[in-house]
Every structure is written in structure tokens, then in C-alpha cells.
Write an enzyme that holds these catalytic residues in place. Structure first.
Site, PDB file in Angstrom:
ATOM      1  N   LYS A  18       0.838  -1.211   0.000  1.00 54.91           N
ATOM      2  CA  LYS A  18       0.000   0.000   0.000  1.00 54.91           C
ATOM      3  C   LYS A  18       0.873   1.261   0.000  1.00 54.91           C
ATOM      4  O   LYS A  18       0.656   2.205  -0.768  1.00 54.91           O
ATOM      5  CB  LYS A  18      -0.915  -0.023   1.234  1.00 54.91           C
TER       6      LYS A  18
ATOM      7  N   CYS B 134      -4.205  11.020   1.873  1.00 56.50           N
ATOM      8  CA  CYS B 134      -3.311   9.868   1.672  1.00 56.50           C
ATOM      9  C   CYS B 134      -1.915  10.269   1.179  1.00 56.50           C
ATOM     10  O   CYS B 134      -0.919  10.000   1.833  1.00 56.50           O
ATOM     11  CB  CYS B 134      -3.944   8.892   0.686  1.00 56.50           C
TER      12      CYS B 134
HETATM   13  N1  LIG Z   1      -9.667   8.613   1.771  1.00 54.23           N
HETATM   14  C1  LIG Z   1      -9.079   7.851   0.874  1.00 54.23           C
HETATM   15  O1  LIG Z   1      -9.139   8.104  -0.344  1.00 54.23           O
HETATM   16  C2  LIG Z   1      -8.320   6.605   1.294  1.00 54.23           C
HETATM   17  C3  LIG Z   1      -7.942   5.694   0.321  1.00 54.23           C
HETATM   18  C4  LIG Z   1      -7.280   4.541   0.706  1.00 54.23           C
HETATM   19  C5  LIG Z   1      -6.977   4.331   2.044  1.00 54.23           C
HETATM   20  N2  LIG Z   1      -7.319   5.241   2.977  1.00 54.23           N
HETATM   21  C6  LIG Z   1      -7.023   4.943   4.385  1.00 54.23           C
HETATM   22  O2  LIG Z   1      -8.233   4.481   4.979  1.00 54.23           O
HETATM   23  C7  LIG Z   1      -8.300   4.888   6.344  1.00 54.23           C
HETATM   24  C8  LIG Z   1      -9.571   5.694   6.583  1.00 54.23           C
HETATM   25  O3  LIG Z   1      -9.497   6.869   5.812  1.00 54.23           O
HETATM   26  P1  LIG Z   1     -10.756   7.807   5.613  1.00 54.23           P
HETATM   27  O4  LIG Z   1     -10.386   8.778   4.571  1.00 54.23           O
HETATM   28  O5  LIG Z   1     -11.991   6.989   5.478  1.00 54.23           O
HETATM   29  O6  LIG Z   1     -10.788   8.538   7.054  1.00 54.23           O
HETATM   30  P2  LIG Z   1     -12.012   9.340   7.665  1.00 54.23           P
HETATM   31  O7  LIG Z   1     -11.430  10.252   8.680  1.00 54.23           O
HETATM   32  O8  LIG Z   1     -12.885   9.868   6.582  1.00 54.23           O
HETATM   33  O9  LIG Z   1     -12.874   8.213   8.401  1.00 54.23           O
HETATM   34  C9  LIG Z   1     -12.464   7.565   9.558  1.00 54.23           C
HETATM   35  C10 LIG Z   1     -13.711   7.331  10.417  1.00 54.23           C
HETATM   36  O10 LIG Z   1     -13.324   6.556  11.549  1.00 54.23           O
HETATM   37  C11 LIG Z   1     -14.083   7.016  12.664  1.00 54.23           C
HETATM   38  N3  LIG Z   1     -13.421   6.574  13.880  1.00 54.23           N
HETATM   39  C12 LIG Z   1     -12.315   7.088  14.471  1.00 54.23           C
HETATM   40  N4  LIG Z   1     -12.018   6.371  15.583  1.00 54.23           N
HETATM   41  C13 LIG Z   1     -12.938   5.391  15.649  1.00 54.23           C
HETATM   42  C14 LIG Z   1     -13.143   4.319  16.573  1.00 54.23           C
HETATM   43  N5  LIG Z   1     -12.323   4.124  17.591  1.00 54.23           N
HETATM   44  N6  LIG Z   1     -14.195   3.501  16.352  1.00 54.23           N
HETATM   45  C15 LIG Z   1     -15.031   3.699  15.306  1.00 54.23           C
HETATM   46  N7  LIG Z   1     -14.886   4.677  14.420  1.00 54.23           N
HETATM   47  C16 LIG Z   1     -13.838   5.513  14.595  1.00 54.23           C
HETATM   48  C17 LIG Z   1     -14.137   8.514  12.481  1.00 54.23           C
HETATM   49  O11 LIG Z   1     -15.201   9.082  13.218  1.00 54.23           O
HETATM   50  C18 LIG Z   1     -14.320   8.627  10.964  1.00 54.23           C
HETATM   51  O12 LIG Z   1     -15.686   8.686  10.602  1.00 54.23           O
HETATM   52  C19 LIG Z   1      -7.007   5.671   6.597  1.00 54.23           C
HETATM   53  O13 LIG Z   1      -6.050   4.791   7.116  1.00 54.23           O
HETATM   54  C20 LIG Z   1      -6.601   6.134   5.220  1.00 54.23           C
HETATM   55  O14 LIG Z   1      -5.213   6.370   5.124  1.00 54.23           O
HETATM   56  C21 LIG Z   1      -8.009   6.360   2.643  1.00 54.23           C
END
Ligand SMILES: NC(=O)c1ccc[n+]([C@@H]2O[C@H](COP(=O)([O-])OP(=O)(O)OC[C@H]3O[C@@H](n4cnc5c(N)ncnc54)[C@H](O)[C@@H]3O)[C@@H](O)[C@H]2O)c1
Length: 449
Positions: free
Chosen positions: A214, A272
Site C-alpha cells: 500500500k 493519503c
Molecule cells: N480517503 C481515501 O481516499 C483513502 C484511500 C485509501 C486508504 N485510505 C485509508 O483508509 C483509512 C480511513 O481513511 P478515511 O479517509 O476513510 O478517514 P475518515 O477520517 O474519513 O474516516 C475515519 C472514520 O473513523 C471514525 N473513527 C475514528 N475512531 C474510531 C473508533 N475508535 N471507532 C469507530 N470509528 C472511529 C471517524 O469518526 C471517521 O468517521 C485511513 O487509514 C486512510 O489512510 C483512505
């Protein structure tokens, strides 16, 4: 022990219903999985339950509604619901402060999960993490349950590779990487994804390998864009069109594909590419390996908002205007096209620099939440393109959303200033459009064109 037996309907919990968790939950529900989405943000959960999707992602709101209406998808803040599912997917945020992972969300999700973990469940980590995190952070936290990873419950790291704006299509089609903690965990995770989304599975020998896959992908993307941005700077100085250079260069077969230079732009933002390369850098440094390409690429990409502002100032100067007193219409403030996501958006430094230089800036972004724009940019966004363009000396396209194609710049020619330049940070107009705009009295300047 076999995790995820072949019997009955599969059920899953998605922990963290953000930009990544929401589309995963919606797509799994679409495929017939009974899904519960769990998030600690009560507003997000209440909004989703009321069919309000916080993310501007094409097709997502509809798919979430379909899932909720069918009863296959539910959303909750109640962690107790994880006890009843076969598979638990963790997709909480993993930001970076400086170069260090902030693993608080991941730790608290694992701690809550450990209190409810059952024998036979399969846990899949999707959040992006530094190599070693699944084994060294997640395993000990989950084993607080008294259960043993790989023996009593399965554990695999399956990185999420979707990009915002194309999330649903990519989730339904991209191969899924599986790095199991043990052979049984890997087999169960592969079975789950085959049975639900039905895409190709790429097996890695270990979670560490999958974690590195990743990060390697995002390192490559950030680095490739940095090269495209520097190429654009060169082409700008040579007065050749960088897009012509890139599309011709990309016809050369190399390795298992072609040369594949990505596109230059006003800058790299989002949650990211601005952080994952630093995770790699830090993981390497912690092992006494010095990576030089990461800092260089990040520096180049971070220079692009300033470069774009310089282009705007240069173009204004061509007709004797200065930024102070000029009106700049900014179209699109999200970090890229076709998303409303404002995280680390390069539009913020552009707008800030322009305002510091005395320009009046009107911003319009139909996908970004107006309240969030106001908070981040400290200005009230306008509600129509017409309002933004009225009297504009410059139209700065910082994110080009599909619905902007409906703006007829030629029909609005009398609305803008007599000398008006379009600075294209991300629309990538074809030559024919640029010539058409020029014929109707607009100046045009792109990044590297
Ligand atoms: N956004 C992208 O395009 C993308 C793409 C690939 C990978 N990622 C990875 O995926 C992961 C999530 O990214 P995202 O953009 O969805 O983040 P985000 O901040 O949009 O969503 C994360 C969610 O997790 C919730 N959360 C936090 N702590 C929590 C807990 N203890 N229990 C339950 N829920 C909890 C938050 O309230 C939030 O809604 C990250 O590691 C990111 O690097 C993101």
C-alpha cells in the site's frame, strides 16, 4: 481453526464509516452481505441513518440508501453489534503528525473490539499503516480479549486502494491484496472477498508485505506526480504543452506496461498522498535506511500552490493589473476533481496567498460542504458560478468537477472583466477548447501549458 465457515449468509461490521468505510459498507451490502457500520461520531451515524451522506462521492448516497432501505445495512455507535458478525473490517483514520503515525483511533477501535471479540471471527485491517503495525500493534490489542490471533480469530491486512471520486467503481473492480497473519487467516480473507465482491485476490506472504504494498503504491504516485509537476515547470519555460509531452511519452512500452507519467496540477492534497509517503520515510529511518526520494517529491508537490499563484500574478501583470484589487474567481476548492473532500487541499494555500496579496477571492465548489469551506478558508463560498465569475479578472480552476462542464464561459464573457484569464490548475482543457476560449477573448494559462 477455520475462520469464516461456508455456512449461511455472511455478515460484517465496518468500524470507521468515513470516506473509506462508507463505500466499503455500501458495496458489501449491495453484494448481499448483512453489514453494520460502526462509528464513534454520533452526528455522522445519525446523518447516515437519516439517509444523509456526508461524502460527495458519485453514486455513494444512492447506494447507502439502497442498503439502508433493504435492511442489509445498518449504522450505529454501538460496538456491541460487532459480536454478532463473521467479519470485522477496520477502516478508521490513521493520520500522521510530522512523520509519526497517530494511532489513537486504531488503538481505541482495537481496544473496543477486543472487549467483544468471539472465537472464529475474522478481523481485516484496511486502514493504511506503517509496516509491522498489524503484528505489533493490532495483535497485542486484540489479544487483550484472551483469544489468540491466528488460532482463535483470524487476522489479515488488506489495504484499501480506492481513490475518491471513483470509489465505487474501484471497490467493485480493483484486485484485493491479502496479507494474512497465518495461512488460515489469509485463506479466510481471500474467501470473504471472493464470496462478496468477487474480484481478483493478490496474496502476500505476510501482513508486513501487504502493508508495504500500500505504501509503495502511494509513494510511487506522489513521486510520479512530482516528476510531472517538475516537467510542467520545464515545459512552461520552454513554451511547449506538457500534456502533449506526457501523452506522447506515455506511448513508450517499458517494463510490464508503458511509461506512465501522471498529470501535473495545482498541488497534491487529500488525506493519503500527503501523509503515506512520510509513513514510509519513517519506517525506513527507524530501520536505519535513508530514503531521499520522499522528501524531494513532497517538496516539489508542496511548491505547486505557490507556482500557481505566480502564474496568476504573471497573467494579471500582462494586462497591467496587480493582485491587489483584482477579483479572482476560484472554481473548485476540494483537493481534487469530483470530490468535496477538503483535507489538505492545495486550494487553501492558493486562496490564502491571493488574499494576502490583496486580491478579492470568490470561491465556488458545489461538492464541498459550505460550512466546512467557511471554517477552513475563513470566507463564505458563493452559491453559483455566475456569482463567482461576476467581474472576475481571473478564473482559477483549482478542482474541475464534472458539473463545471455546464458552465458556458463564452456565454458569460460579458459578466467577467474585459481582460480575463483562465488559469487551469486541473481541468486539462483540450487544445480545441483553449482556442475556442481565446477566440472569445479569454486568456488561458495552464500548469505547464
Ligand atoms: N480517503 C481515501 O481516499 C483513502 C484511500 C485509501 C486508504 N485510505 C485509508 O483508509 C483509512 C480511513 O481513511 P478515511 O479517509 O476513510 O478517514 P475518515 O477520517 O474519513 O474516516 C475515519 C472514520 O473513523 C471514525 N473513527 C475514528 N475512531 C474510531 C473508533 N475508535 N471507532 C469507530 N470509528 C472511529 C471517524 O469518526 C471517521 O468517521 C485511513 O487509514 C486512510 O489512510 C483512505
Amino acid at each position: 481453526m477455520e475462520f469464516l465457515s461456508d455456512q449461511g449468509n455472511t455478515s460484517a461490521a465496518v468500524i470507521g464509516m468515513g470516506y473509506v468505510g462508507s463505500p466499503i459498507a455500501a458495496v458489501l451490502a449491495e453484494q448481499g452481505v448483512n453489514v453494520v457500520g460502526i462509528d464513534v461520531d454520533p452526528e455522522l451515524v445519525a446523518g447516515l441513518a437519516r439517509r444523509r451522506c456526508a461524502f460527495s462521492e458519485p453514486g455513494l448516497a444512492e447506494l447507502l440508501c439502497d442498503g439502508l432501505d433493504s435492511g442489509r445495512l445498518s449504522v450505529s455507535t454501538d460496538y456491541d453489534l460487532v459480536a454478532g458478525v463473521d467479519v470485522v473490517i477496520i477502516s478508521v483514520g490513521t493520520p500522521v503528525r510530522g512523520t509519526e503515525l497517530v494511532d489513537d483511533y486504531l488503538r481505541s477501535a482495537c481496544a473496543e473490539l477486543a472487549k467483544r471479540l468471539r472465537r472464529g471471527q475474522l478481523v481485516i485491517l484496511k486502514s493504511t499503516v506503517p509496516p509491522g503495525t498489524t503484528r505489533d500493534v493490532v495483535v497485542p490489542l486484540l489479544e487483550e480479549s484472551g483469544l489468540v490471533a491466528g488460532k482463535d480469530f483470524g487476522l489479515a491486512f488488506c489495504p484499501e486502494r480506492l481513490s475518491e471520486g471513483h470509489a465505487l467503481r474501484e471497490l467493485r473492480t480493483f484486485p484485493i491484496i491479502v496479507g494474512g497473519l497465518c495461512r488460515e487467516s489469509a485463506a479466510a480473507a481471500a474467501r470473504f472477498w471472493r464470496r462478496t465482491i468477487g474480484v481478483e485476490i493478490i496474496s502476500c506472504e505476510s501482513p508486513e508485505s501487504a502493508e508495504t504494498v500500500k505504501l509503495a503504491s502511494n509513494w510511487w504516485i506522489d513521486h510520479n506526480i512530482a516528476m510531472a509537476n517538475e516537467l510542467a515547470k520545464l515545459c512552461g519555460a520552454l513554451d511547449v504543452d506538457v500534456l502533449e509531452v506526457i501523452s506522447a511519452a506515455n506511448t513508450m512500452p517499458k517494463g510490464s506496461g508503458n511509461v506512465n507519467i501522471l498529470l501535473p496540477s495545482v498541488g497534491v492534497g487529500g488525506s493519503c498522498l500527503t501523509k503515506d509517503p512520510w509513513m514510509v520515510w519513517r519506517a525506513a529511518r527507524d530501520r536505519d535506511v535513508q530514503l531521499n526520494t520522499i522528501g524531494a517529491a513532497r517538496e516539489v508537490n508542496d511548491s505547486m500552490p505557490g507556482y500557481t499563484v505566480d502564474l496568476i500574478v504573471e497573467e494579471l501583470a500582462k494586462s497591467g493589473r496587480r493582485p491587489d484589487g483584482a477579483k479572482i474567481a476560484v472554481l473548485g476548492v476540494a483537493f481534487k476533481n469530483n470530490t468535496g473532500d477538503l483535507r489538505a487541499t492545495p486550494a487553501l494555500p492558493v486562496v490564502t496567498m491571493l488574499r494576502e496579496a490583496g486580491a478579492e477571492v470568490a470561491v465556488f465548489d458545489p461538492l464541498a460542504d459550505p460550512g466546512e469551506v467557511k471554517k477552513l478558508f475563513d470566507l463564505v463560498p458563493v452559491q453559483t458560478a455566475r456569482e463567482a465569475l461576476a467581474g472576475a479578472d481571473c478564473i482559477a480552476v483549482l478542482a474541475w468537477h464534472d458539473e463545471f462542464t455546464e458552465i458556458d464561459f463564452v456565454a458569460l464573457r460579458d459578466l467577467v472583466a474585459p481582460a480575463c484569464v483562465i488559469v487551469d490548475g486541473r481541468a486539462y482543457y483540450p487544445r480545441s477548447t483553449i482556442e475556442h476560449l481565446r477566440r472569445h477573448g479569454y486568456a488561458y494559462r495552464g500548469i505547464g501549458r
